[in-house]
Design a protein around this motif. Structure first.
Motif, short mmCIF file in Angstrom:
data_model
loop_
_atom_site.label_atom_id
_atom_site.label_comp_id
_atom_site.label_asym_id
_atom_site.label_seq_id
_atom_site.Cartn_x
_atom_site.Cartn_y
_atom_site.Cartn_z
N ASP A 10 0.86 -1.18 0.00
CA ASP A 10 0.00 0.00 0.00
C ASP A 10 0.89 1.23 0.00
OD1 ASP A 10 -2.31 -1.56 0.17
OD2 ASP A 10 -2.47 -1.36 2.35
N ALA A 11 0.87 1.96 -1.11
CA ALA A 11 1.75 3.12 -1.26
C ALA A 11 0.95 4.41 -1.31
CB ALA A 11 2.58 2.96 -2.53
N ALA A 12 1.50 5.45 -0.73
CA ALA A 12 0.89 6.78 -0.73
C ALA A 12 1.99 7.79 -1.04
CB ALA A 12 0.25 7.06 0.62
N ASP A 13 1.62 9.05 -1.07
CA ASP A 13 2.60 10.13 -1.25
C ASP A 13 3.48 9.91 -2.48
OD1 ASP A 13 3.93 12.52 -0.63
OD2 ASP A 13 5.45 11.46 0.53
N ALA A 115 13.82 -7.49 6.29
CA ALA A 115 13.63 -6.48 7.33
C ALA A 115 12.24 -6.55 7.95
CB ALA A 115 13.87 -5.09 6.74
N VAL A 116 11.41 -7.48 7.48
CA VAL A 116 10.10 -7.67 8.10
C VAL A 116 10.34 -8.27 9.49
CG1 VAL A 116 7.89 -8.90 7.99
CG2 VAL A 116 8.95 -8.05 5.88
N PRO A 117 9.81 -7.66 10.54
CA PRO A 117 10.01 -8.22 11.88
C PRO A 117 9.55 -9.68 11.93
CG PRO A 117 9.07 -6.03 12.05
CD PRO A 117 9.03 -6.41 10.59
N LEU A 130 0.53 -10.34 4.30
CA LEU A 130 1.57 -9.45 4.81
C LEU A 130 1.39 -8.12 4.08
CD1 LEU A 130 4.23 -8.96 6.41
CD2 LEU A 130 5.45 -9.81 4.38
N VAL A 131 1.27 -7.03 4.84
CA VAL A 131 1.03 -5.72 4.23
C VAL A 131 2.20 -4.80 4.54
CG1 VAL A 131 -0.50 -3.71 4.16
CG2 VAL A 131 -1.46 -6.00 4.45
N GLY A 132 2.73 -4.16 3.49
CA GLY A 132 3.76 -3.14 3.63
C GLY A 132 3.18 -1.79 3.24
N ARG A 133 3.29 -0.81 4.13
CA ARG A 133 2.79 0.54 3.86
C ARG A 133 3.96 1.51 3.82
NH1 ARG A 133 -1.10 -1.80 7.12
NH2 ARG A 133 -3.18 -1.81 6.19
N PRO A 151 12.16 2.48 9.38
CA PRO A 151 10.79 2.98 9.49
C PRO A 151 10.20 3.51 8.18
CG PRO A 151 12.26 4.67 10.27
CD PRO A 151 13.12 3.48 9.89
N ALA A 152 10.95 3.45 7.06
CA ALA A 152 10.42 3.95 5.79
C ALA A 152 9.25 3.10 5.29
CB ALA A 152 11.52 3.99 4.72
N ILE A 153 9.17 1.86 5.74
CA ILE A 153 8.05 0.98 5.42
C ILE A 153 7.58 0.34 6.72
CG2 ILE A 153 9.55 -0.99 4.86
CD1 ILE A 153 7.45 -1.74 2.68
N THR A 154 6.29 0.19 6.86
CA THR A 154 5.71 -0.47 8.03
C THR A 154 5.08 -1.77 7.58
OG1 THR A 154 5.23 1.67 9.03
CG2 THR A 154 4.04 -0.26 9.92
#
Length: 161
Positions: A10-13, A115-117, A130-133, A151-154
């Motif tokens: 899910d991308a924004a900005d 880098a996914v926890p 699995l969702v990356g924002r 923190p650039a991706i959650t």
């Protein structure tokens, strides 16, 4: 044992349709027009999933994947997952689209799955999603590129449905 997993990005900005990210030694600047972003298929640089214009309000891609247990943890595979075990990632490719619709890449963002926890990835293998924002504009107002990690991706695990 192999499990099905979907990765949703899910991308924004988004940065817009025009950008000038490259300044050269002579002071000239490369300007890119009709900028789009898409997910790149593994081993097929020219095969892209659902290119989105750089001025879109948001962009979402859903990638089919599978997971298996590996000595280093959970290994993710799929047609849009790049890299070797333990070094998996997803490429978001930035490019220009010309009049006939040809996409010409000029930079990429590398979403590092390593880098996914661990607890999030474990939960995602149970929920199936699995969702990356993330935001897609860098600190200079240009398309986000290079290695992308928190923190650039959650990353979150979410229920499918």
């Amino acid at each position: 044992m192999t499990n099905d997993l979907r990765i949703r990005i899910d991308a924004a900005d988004l940065p817009g349709l025009v950008c000038s990210p490259a300044a050269f030694a002579d002071g000239s600047v490369q300007t890119y027009r009709n900028v789009h972003v898409a997910v790149q298929r593994r081993a097929r640089r020219e095969e892209l999933l659902d290119p989105q214009p750089g001025d879109a309000t948001s962009a979402t891609w859903t990638l089919p994947c599978t997971t298996t247990a590996a000595p280093s943890g959970i290994d993710i595979k799929g047609p849009y997952v790049q890299g070797r075990p333990g070094e998996r990632f997803v490429y978001l490719s930035w490019g220009t689209v010309d009049e006939p619709g040809t996409f010409t890449m000029f930079r990429r963002a590398k979403l590092l799955l390593g880098a996914v926890p661990t607890d999030v990835l474990d939960a995602a293998t149970r929920t199936g999603l699995l969702v990356g924002r993330l935001g897609l504009t860098d600190s200079h107002g240009c398309p986000l590129c290079a290695r992308v990690v928190p923190p650039a991706i959650t990353w979150t695990a979410e229920p499918t449905g």
